[in-house]
Design a protein around this motif. Structure first.
Motif: not given
Length: 300
Positions: A173-182, A160-163, A184-185, A236-239
């Motif tokens: 930005t109007g674009a999907v950032s796969l790097a950001t999603a990856g 859910g955090l990735v989504i 976070i996961l 702290r790590v975003g979870l």
């Protein structure tokens, strides 16, 4: 908030939670359902006996952290890992189906694609806290199906955090950032792996040290301290903090003092966990769900 107001609010919350929970259990339902309904009844949307405050919200957050810690203590790490593949499949199906259904229906209604994506992403959200509490109330945490469901609920929370990150990036930005999603996961999985491996290695040593202490309540205080520490690191790590609390419980199941910790955490859980579910119910405003109300527009 004045102390008197807080104390009266807690009296109403605890009394409503226990009476409603008892009523639901006598009807063959889980106590959590009664607590949620009690929150709706006493909250601003109906009787208005209790209003949400910073202190009540903090107590509710402590409650869900304690709940996931207790569930972790009652779980078996090895069995959860064995059910990992099944949990992963259930988690993916549990995310894809609501997303596609929400996206499809919203697009069919003629809404913009971005709105359809937002609605689909919203429907993927789950509550590992409610899942864990229902399984616990039913006494089925040790069943194979429960381990799959619980593992899937934890994975759902991470995914859910990735989504959320993907949708946020799409809006900004109007674009999907796969790097950001990856990232976070990977960060989430790394946290769980490192926390569990190091915890299993050093937790027994810590508890042996605690066992030598003479002060009353040392065991439960240090166990909860460990839970809160991992919850804080997870935040702290975003979870979600509850992921850290669940990991802390899983770690302490591998120690010889598990049974003692589990017995001592239950009274703490009985006090704080109902506050969380009542607080969730208090957020519901039944009038807003009336489609026939003059201002009950569901437009986006």
């Amino acid at each position: 908030m004045e102390l008197r107001e807080l104390l009266i609010g807690l009296i109403i919350v605890w009394l409503a939670a226990k009476l409603a929970g008892e009523g639901m259990q006598r009807l063959g339902q889980t106590a959590v359902l009664g607590e949620l309904l009690a929150g709706v009844l006493i909250g601003p949307g109906v009787l208005g006996l209790v209003h949400e405050s910073e202190i009540l919200r903090a107590l509710a957050e402590i409650g869900v952290v304690i709940l996931l810690f207790e569930i972790g203590l009652e779980s078996n790490l090895d069995e959860l890992l064995q059910a990992g593949l099944q949990s992963g499949v259930v988690a993916l199906v549990g995310i894809l189906c609501p997303f596609l259904l929400g996206f499809g229906v919203t697009a069919w209604w003629g809404r913009p694609i971005l709105v359809a994506i937002f609605v689909g992403a919203t429907l993927t959200a789950t509550s590992v806290g409610i899942t864990a509490r229902v399984l616990s109330d039913l006494g089925r945490l040790q069943e194979p199906a429960a381990r799959v469901i619980l593992g899937a609920a934890v994975l759902d929370d991470i995914l859910g955090l990735v989504i959320l990150a993907v949708v946020t990036g799409l809006v900004q930005t109007g674009a999907v950032s796969l790097a950001t999603a990856g990232f976070i996961l990977a960060k989430a999985l790394a946290f769980l792996l490192i926390a569990i491996v190091l915890g299993i290695r050093y937790a027994p040593t810590l508890l042996r040290w605690v066992g030598q202490m003479k002060a009353r309540g040392s065991l439960i205080v240090y166990a909860v301290l460990f839970c809160v520490l991992l919850a804080a690191v997870a935040e702290r790590v975003g979870l979600a903090a509850i992921i850290g609390a669940f990991a802390a419980g899983l770690i302490l199941t591998k120690t010889e003092r598990r049974a003692h910790i589990e017995a001592q955490i239950k009274p703490v859980s009985d006090l704080f966990v109902p506050v969380f579910f009542v607080a969730i119910g208090m957020k519901v405003e039944p009038a807003a769900l009336n489609p026939f109300a003059p201002d009950g527009s569901l437009t986006l």
